[in-house]
Design a protein around this motif. Structure first.
Motif, PDB file in Angstrom:
ATOM      1  N   VAL A 152       0.869  -1.182   0.000  1.00 43.77           N
ATOM      2  CA  VAL A 152       0.000   0.000   0.000  1.00 43.77           C
ATOM      3  C   VAL A 152       0.908   1.234   0.000  1.00 43.77           C
ATOM      4  O   VAL A 152       1.718   1.421   0.912  1.00 43.77           O
ATOM      5  N   ILE A 153       0.754   2.055  -1.036  1.00 44.39           N
ATOM      6  CA  ILE A 153       1.655   3.208  -1.224  1.00 44.39           C
ATOM      7  C   ILE A 153       0.864   4.506  -1.133  1.00 44.39           C
ATOM      8  O   ILE A 153      -0.196   4.633  -1.769  1.00 44.39           O
ATOM      9  N   TYR A 154       1.388   5.440  -0.320  1.00 46.41           N
ATOM     10  CA  TYR A 154       0.749   6.763  -0.233  1.00 46.41           C
ATOM     11  C   TYR A 154       1.188   7.544  -1.463  1.00 46.41           C
ATOM     12  O   TYR A 154       2.378   7.849  -1.631  1.00 46.41           O
ATOM     13  N   LYS A 155       0.205   7.850  -2.329  1.00 40.60           N
ATOM     14  CA  LYS A 155       0.512   8.454  -3.645  1.00 40.60           C
ATOM     15  C   LYS A 155       1.388   9.699  -3.552  1.00 40.60           C
ATOM     16  O   LYS A 155       2.336   9.866  -4.305  1.00 40.60           O
ATOM     17  N   GLU A 156       1.015  10.588  -2.632  1.00 47.98           N
ATOM     18  CA  GLU A 156       1.654  11.899  -2.585  1.00 47.98           C
ATOM     19  C   GLU A 156       3.154  11.817  -2.358  1.00 47.98           C
ATOM     20  O   GLU A 156       3.914  12.635  -2.874  1.00 47.98           O
TER      21      GLU A 156
END
Ligand SMILES: CC(C)(COP(=O)(O)OP(=O)(O)OC[C@H]1O[C@@H](n2cnc3c(N)ncnc32)[C@H](O)[C@@H]1OP(=O)(O)O)[C@@H](O)C(=O)NCCC(=O)NCCS
Length: 176
Positions: free
Chosen positions: A62-66
């Motif tokens: 799970v990757i935080y886009k920002e």
């Protein structure tokens, strides 16, 4: 497996190059034990977990886009108690400093959509420990129905036996 996207997140397959990021998430003493696994002691252990546990199943980083940071894991694994159905068990965990921002609810809703729409699953189940109130709240927000308590359902890494609350969501319920 497909890369998935939500408003704040990208979920993509893990790779062996992610060992350091996995370690950063999995070393915290309060993350793994809620899900029954031991906090990782070093990057070598994270490499073993990637190779033996995460890469063989449908598990997404799970990757935080920002920022591009890997902040958690979400997975669909074989349903231990419904071998005759197209059924998967949802599992997840999040880096400690990201708790309480709705991240795993957002990720779970997209993985559930993918499970029913793309994989054509008939059921998605989830097991959690009796004391894991945060996870129970995520489960409730995702619309799962309570099925019951499995007594002595598993033995966790400490040797302790645990009871599990079991929940599920049927395809026809989700479509509504
Ligand atoms: C469980 C976990 C994935 C939740 O992720 P998250 O992104 O923080 O979850 P969300 O923010 O979407 O939702 C958490 C909910 O729990 C609520 N909550 C927090 N502490 C709580 C408590 N002590 N009792 C009851 N509810 C609580 C929050 O208020 C929130 O609900 P709300 O949106 O109604 O306010 C995360 O805490 C985690 O990684 N835990 C360790 C690993 C784990 O338990 N995995 C699951 C195994 S089944």
């Amino acid at each position: 497996m497909r890369t998935l996207e939500t408003k704040r997140l990208i979920m993509r397959a893990w790779s062996m190059e992610d060992a350091k990021s996995l370690y950063e998430y999995a070393k915290h003493p309060d993350v793994g034990p809620h899900a029954g696994w031991k906090p990782h002691a070093d990057i070598e252990e994270s490499k073993e977990v990637l190779r033996d546990i995460l890469l063989p199943v449908e598990a997404w980083a799970v990757i935080y886009k920002e920022t591009g940071e890997i902040i958690g894991n979400i997975a669909l694994e074989n349903d231990r108690i419904r071998p005759d159905l197209l059924s998967k068990e949802l599992g997840y965990g999040l880096k400690h400093e990201w708790w309480g921002k709705g991240i795993i609810t957002e990720a779970s809703k997209e993985v559930i959509r993918y499970g029913f729409e793309d994989l054509k699953l008939e059921v998605i189940a989830i097991h959690t420990s009796e004391v894991n109130k945060r996870s129970q709240r995520v489960i409730e927000k995702c619309g799962f129905k309570y099925e019951g308590l499995l007594r002595n359902s598993c033995r966790i890494f400490t040797g302790e036996k645990r009871n599990s609350y079991v929940f599920s969501l049927l395809a026809e319920e989700w479509e509504k």
